[in-house]
Design a protein around this motif. Structure first.
Motif, short mmCIF file in Angstrom:
data_model
loop_
_atom_site.label_atom_id
_atom_site.label_comp_id
_atom_site.label_asym_id
_atom_site.label_seq_id
_atom_site.Cartn_x
_atom_site.Cartn_y
_atom_site.Cartn_z
N ILE A 86 0.86 -1.18 0.00
CA ILE A 86 0.00 0.00 0.00
C ILE A 86 0.90 1.23 0.00
N LYS A 87 0.48 2.25 -0.75
CA LYS A 87 1.26 3.48 -0.83
C LYS A 87 0.65 4.54 0.07
N CYS A 88 1.51 5.36 0.64
CA CYS A 88 1.01 6.47 1.45
C CYS A 88 1.59 7.78 0.92
N GLY A 89 0.87 8.85 1.17
CA GLY A 89 1.35 10.19 0.87
C GLY A 89 1.77 10.85 2.17
N ARG A 90 2.24 12.07 2.08
CA ARG A 90 2.64 12.82 3.27
C ARG A 90 1.98 14.19 3.24
N TRP A 91 1.44 14.59 4.38
CA TRP A 91 0.89 15.94 4.49
C TRP A 91 2.03 16.93 4.40
N ARG A 92 1.86 17.98 3.64
CA ARG A 92 2.90 19.01 3.51
C ARG A 92 3.10 19.77 4.82
N THR A 93 2.02 19.96 5.56
CA THR A 93 2.10 20.79 6.77
C THR A 93 2.86 20.14 7.91
N ASN A 94 2.66 18.82 8.09
CA ASN A 94 3.30 18.18 9.25
C ASN A 94 4.11 16.92 8.90
N GLY A 95 4.10 16.51 7.65
CA GLY A 95 4.89 15.37 7.21
C GLY A 95 4.34 14.01 7.61
N ARG A 96 3.17 13.98 8.22
CA ARG A 96 2.59 12.70 8.64
C ARG A 96 2.01 11.97 7.42
N PRO A 97 2.07 10.65 7.47
CA PRO A 97 1.54 9.88 6.34
C PRO A 97 0.01 9.86 6.32
N PHE A 98 -0.53 9.72 5.11
CA PHE A 98 -1.96 9.50 4.93
C PHE A 98 -2.14 8.47 3.83
N TYR A 99 -3.28 7.84 3.83
CA TYR A 99 -3.62 6.83 2.84
C TYR A 99 -4.90 7.26 2.14
N GLY B 57 -8.38 6.66 -0.03
CA GLY B 57 -9.41 5.63 -0.07
C GLY B 57 -9.16 4.62 -1.17
N ARG B 58 -8.66 5.10 -2.29
CA ARG B 58 -8.36 4.21 -3.42
C ARG B 58 -7.31 3.16 -3.03
N GLU B 59 -6.26 3.58 -2.34
CA GLU B 59 -5.21 2.65 -1.90
C GLU B 59 -5.74 1.66 -0.86
N ILE B 60 -6.60 2.15 0.03
CA ILE B 60 -7.17 1.27 1.06
C ILE B 60 -7.99 0.17 0.40
N LEU B 61 -8.82 0.55 -0.56
CA LEU B 61 -9.65 -0.44 -1.28
C LEU B 61 -8.79 -1.40 -2.09
N ARG B 62 -7.72 -0.87 -2.70
CA ARG B 62 -6.83 -1.73 -3.49
C ARG B 62 -6.19 -2.80 -2.61
N LEU B 63 -5.73 -2.40 -1.42
CA LEU B 63 -5.13 -3.35 -0.49
C LEU B 63 -6.17 -4.37 -0.04
N TRP B 64 -7.36 -3.89 0.32
CA TRP B 64 -8.41 -4.79 0.80
C TRP B 64 -8.77 -5.82 -0.27
N LEU B 65 -8.90 -5.37 -1.52
CA LEU B 65 -9.22 -6.31 -2.61
C LEU B 65 -8.10 -7.31 -2.86
N ALA B 66 -6.85 -6.87 -2.69
CA ALA B 66 -5.71 -7.77 -2.89
C ALA B 66 -5.67 -8.86 -1.83
#
Length: 65
Positions: free
Chosen positions: A39-52, A54-63
């Motif tokens: 699963i791939k995550c992005g990073r918030w520009r403001t605080n650098g924390r990861p986010f996922y 919905g598309r990635e979450i569904l892709r992982l769940w289906l896999a």
């Protein structure tokens, strides 16, 4: 992992805690999946924390099912 499909918006952004709860897995398991490229995550520009997206979450769940 939960057998019910996560209720997410494809373009929504979700935190580690939210995704782990949706999928019924531990945060460390989600991080391991991220590090292994399942699963791939992005990073918030403001605080650098990861986010996922919905598309990635569904892709992982289906896999996994």
């Amino acid at each position: 992992m939960n057998s019910s499909k996560p209720d997410v918006h494809a373009e929504g952004r979700y935190s580690i805690n939210e995704v782990a709860a949706m999928l019924g897995i531990n945060r460390s398991t989600l991080r391991r999946y991220t590090n292994n490229g399942l699963i791939k995550c992005g990073r918030w520009r403001t605080n650098g924390r990861p986010f996922y997206t919905g598309r990635e979450i569904l892709r992982l769940w289906l896999a996994m099912y």
